[in-house]
Scaffold this motif. Structure first.
Motif, short mmCIF file in Angstrom:
data_model
loop_
_atom_site.label_atom_id
_atom_site.label_comp_id
_atom_site.label_asym_id
_atom_site.label_seq_id
_atom_site.Cartn_x
_atom_site.Cartn_y
_atom_site.Cartn_z
N ALA A 137 0.82 -1.21 0.00
CA ALA A 137 0.00 0.00 0.00
C ALA A 137 0.85 1.26 0.00
CB ALA A 137 -0.94 -0.01 1.20
N SER A 138 1.98 1.23 0.69
CA SER A 138 2.84 2.40 0.78
C SER A 138 3.92 2.41 -0.28
CB SER A 138 3.49 2.47 2.17
OG SER A 138 4.30 1.32 2.39
N GLN A 139 3.89 1.40 -1.17
CA GLN A 139 4.84 1.30 -2.28
C GLN A 139 6.29 1.18 -1.81
OE1 GLN A 139 3.21 4.74 -4.63
NE2 GLN A 139 3.11 3.16 -6.20
N LEU A 140 6.49 0.55 -0.67
CA LEU A 140 7.86 0.17 -0.29
C LEU A 140 8.40 -0.85 -1.27
CD1 LEU A 140 7.78 -0.24 3.59
CD2 LEU A 140 8.92 1.53 2.28
N VAL A 141 7.50 -1.67 -1.81
CA VAL A 141 7.86 -2.63 -2.85
C VAL A 141 6.86 -2.48 -3.99
CG1 VAL A 141 8.96 -4.26 -1.30
CG2 VAL A 141 6.52 -4.44 -1.72
N VAL A 142 7.34 -2.69 -5.22
CA VAL A 142 6.51 -2.54 -6.41
C VAL A 142 6.73 -3.76 -7.32
CG1 VAL A 142 6.56 -0.02 -6.31
CG2 VAL A 142 8.33 -1.22 -7.59
N PRO A 143 5.86 -3.98 -8.29
CA PRO A 143 6.00 -5.18 -9.14
C PRO A 143 7.38 -5.35 -9.78
CG PRO A 143 3.83 -4.22 -9.45
CD PRO A 143 4.58 -3.27 -8.55
N ASP A 144 8.03 -4.27 -10.15
CA ASP A 144 9.35 -4.40 -10.78
C ASP A 144 10.38 -5.04 -9.84
OD1 ASP A 144 8.39 -3.33 -13.09
OD2 ASP A 144 9.24 -1.33 -12.79
N ASP A 145 10.13 -4.96 -8.54
CA ASP A 145 11.09 -5.51 -7.57
C ASP A 145 11.14 -7.03 -7.59
OD1 ASP A 145 11.83 -2.99 -6.64
OD2 ASP A 145 10.22 -2.94 -5.15
N VAL A 146 10.12 -7.67 -8.14
CA VAL A 146 10.08 -9.14 -8.14
C VAL A 146 11.30 -9.72 -8.86
CG1 VAL A 146 8.78 -11.14 -8.96
CG2 VAL A 146 7.57 -9.22 -7.93
N ALA A 147 11.81 -8.99 -9.83
CA ALA A 147 12.99 -9.48 -10.56
C ALA A 147 14.20 -9.64 -9.65
CB ALA A 147 13.32 -8.51 -11.71
N LEU A 148 14.21 -8.96 -8.52
CA LEU A 148 15.33 -9.07 -7.58
C LEU A 148 15.42 -10.45 -6.96
CD1 LEU A 148 14.83 -5.67 -5.70
CD2 LEU A 148 16.51 -6.15 -7.49
N LEU A 149 14.29 -11.15 -6.89
CA LEU A 149 14.26 -12.44 -6.20
C LEU A 149 15.11 -13.49 -6.91
CD1 LEU A 149 10.47 -12.59 -5.24
CD2 LEU A 149 12.40 -11.88 -3.82
N ASP A 150 14.98 -13.57 -8.22
CA ASP A 150 15.75 -14.56 -8.96
C ASP A 150 17.25 -14.28 -8.84
OD1 ASP A 150 13.53 -15.94 -9.78
OD2 ASP A 150 13.33 -14.85 -11.68
N LYS A 151 17.62 -13.01 -8.88
CA LYS A 151 19.04 -12.65 -8.76
C LYS A 151 19.59 -13.07 -7.40
CE LYS A 151 18.66 -8.69 -11.90
NZ LYS A 151 18.75 -7.21 -12.02
N GLU A 152 18.80 -12.82 -6.34
CA GLU A 152 19.24 -13.20 -5.01
C GLU A 152 19.36 -14.72 -4.87
OE1 GLU A 152 20.38 -11.49 -2.70
OE2 GLU A 152 20.26 -12.70 -0.88
N TYR A 153 18.37 -15.42 -5.39
CA TYR A 153 18.40 -16.90 -5.31
C TYR A 153 19.61 -17.45 -6.06
CZ TYR A 153 17.10 -21.78 -5.87
OH TYR A 153 17.12 -23.15 -5.86
N GLU A 154 19.83 -16.93 -7.26
CA GLU A 154 20.98 -17.41 -8.05
C GLU A 154 22.29 -17.11 -7.35
OE1 GLU A 154 20.47 -15.54 -11.80
OE2 GLU A 154 18.66 -16.69 -12.31
N ALA A 155 22.41 -15.93 -6.76
CA ALA A 155 23.65 -15.56 -6.07
C ALA A 155 23.91 -16.49 -4.89
CB ALA A 155 23.55 -14.11 -5.59
N ASN A 156 22.88 -16.82 -4.14
CA ASN A 156 23.06 -17.66 -2.96
C ASN A 156 23.27 -19.12 -3.32
OD1 ASN A 156 22.84 -15.68 -0.88
ND2 ASN A 156 20.67 -15.50 -1.36
N THR A 157 22.58 -19.61 -4.31
CA THR A 157 22.76 -21.01 -4.69
C THR A 157 24.10 -21.21 -5.37
OG1 THR A 157 21.50 -20.57 -6.71
CG2 THR A 157 20.31 -21.53 -4.85
N ASP A 158 24.58 -20.22 -6.13
CA ASP A 158 25.92 -20.32 -6.73
C ASP A 158 26.98 -20.40 -5.65
OD1 ASP A 158 24.91 -20.29 -9.23
OD2 ASP A 158 25.33 -18.17 -9.62
N THR A 159 26.76 -19.63 -4.57
CA THR A 159 27.73 -19.61 -3.48
C THR A 159 27.81 -20.96 -2.78
OG1 THR A 159 27.33 -17.27 -3.10
CG2 THR A 159 28.31 -18.49 -1.28
N GLN A 160 26.62 -21.63 -2.73
CA GLN A 160 26.57 -22.88 -2.00
C GLN A 160 27.15 -24.05 -2.77
OE1 GLN A 160 22.45 -23.25 -1.01
NE2 GLN A 160 22.45 -21.41 0.28
N ILE A 161 27.29 -23.89 -4.12
CA ILE A 161 27.83 -25.00 -4.93
C ILE A 161 29.33 -25.17 -4.68
CG2 ILE A 161 28.28 -25.77 -7.29
CD1 ILE A 161 25.68 -24.43 -8.09
#
Length: 240
Positions: free
Chosen positions: A216-240
Motif C-alpha cells: 500500500a505504501s509502495q515500499l515494494v513494487v512489481p518491478d522488484d520481483v525481478a530481484l528475487l531470482d538474482k538473489e536466489y541465483e547468487a546464494n545457490t551459486d555460493t553454496q555450490i
C-alpha cells in the motif's frame, strides 16, 4: 447534451462496453458468460451505473469477489448480497470458483478518486520514503509480497510461509526469521501497527500486515520481483 462514457471491461483479451442504464451480468450465464465452470453462480456479479457512480453488486450466495485498484494500493472484499462503488480509474475484479481464479480488468470513466505518488520515484534505492531499508530487508518483503505484486487481488491466504519465502531467496530459515524480526521492529518503530508479536505469537498475521503495509505504501513494487531470482541465483551459486 452530455453523454456519459461507457465502462470498459477486459476479460482475457475480450472487451466489453457497458453504458449507463445497462445492467451487465457476469456468471455462468449473462453478458460475460463463463459457462465451463460449474462452481460459478449462474448470476454472480452485476455492473451498473446508479446515483452518479459505477457499482459492482455481488448477487451470488457463496462466492466473494475482491475489488482491487490496479497498483494494489487499495483492495475491498465484496461478499454475497453486498455492493461497492467503483471509484478508481483502473480496477480489477478477482474471484475464485472451484479450482480456478479469474481476473477481470475494468476502466472506469470519470473516476471519483485518483491514486497519489507517495515517493515512488525513490523506490529501488535503499532509502524509501521515511523508512531506510537495507537491501536484504527489502528482499525479504518482496519475497513475502510476491503473490500480491504479480497478481492484483491476491489475499492474505496467498502469502508464503517463512520457510517458503526463505527458500525463494536461497536463505536459511534462521537468517530469514532474524531479518523478519529486524524489519518488523524497524517499521513498528515508525508507528506501523500489527508487526509486533502478540500474546498468541501468530506469525501469519504479522507477515500479512507487513505485506499489506509495504504494498500500500509502495515500499515494494512489481518491478522488484525481478530481484528475487538474482538473489536466489547468487546464494545457490555460493553454496555450490
Amino acid at each position: 447534451m452530455h453523454t456519459r462514457p461507457s465502462l470498459e471491461i477486459d476479460f482475457a483479451g475480450e472487451y466489453y462496453h457497458v453504458t449507463p442504464g445497462q445492467v451487465f451480468v457476469i456468471g455462468r450465464v449473462g453478458d460475460l458468460a463463463i459457462d465451463d465452470n460449474p462452481f460459478l453462480h449462474r448470476h454472480f456479479l452485476e455492473l451498473s451505473y446508479q446515483d452518479g457512480l459505477w457499482w459492482v453488486a455481488n448477487v451470488g450466495s457463496r462466492i466473494a469477489v475482491t475489488v482491487a485498484e490496479s497498483s494494489g494500493q487499495m483492495q475491498s472484499w465484496v461478499g454475497p448480497g453486498t455492493r461497492l462503488p467503483l471509484v478508481m480509474q483502473n480496477m480489477s475484479l478477482v474471484f475464485t470458483a472451484g479450482p480456478t481464479t479469474y481476473e477481470i480488468d475494468l476502466t472506469i470513466p470519470e473516476s471519483v478518486y485518483q491514486t497519489t505518488n507517495t515517493g515512488k520515484d525513490e523506490v529501488g534505492q535503499t532509502t524509501v520514503g521515511q523508512v531506510a531499508l537495507t537491501p536484504s530487508q527489502k528482499l525479504l518483503i518482496v519475497a513475502l509480497a510476491e503473490p500480491w505484486l504479480t497478481r492484483i487481488g491476491t489475499g492474505a491466504s496467498d502469502i508464503p510461509t517463512s520457510a517458503a519465502a526463505a527458500a525463494r531467496l536461497g536463505w536459511t530459515q534462521t537468517k530469514f526469521n532474524r531479518k523478519l524480526d529486524n524489519v518488523c521492529d524497524k517499521l513498528a518503530g515508525i508507528g506501523v501497527r500489527g508487526l509486533k508479536s502478540d500474546s498468541t505469537g501468530n506469525a501469519t498475521h504479522r507477515r500479512s500486515r507487513l505485506v499489506e503495509y509495504a504494498v500500500a505504501s509502495q515500499l515494494v513494487v512489481p518491478d522488484d520481483v525481478a530481484l528475487l531470482d538474482k538473489e536466489y541465483e547468487a546464494n545457490t551459486d555460493t553454496q555450490i
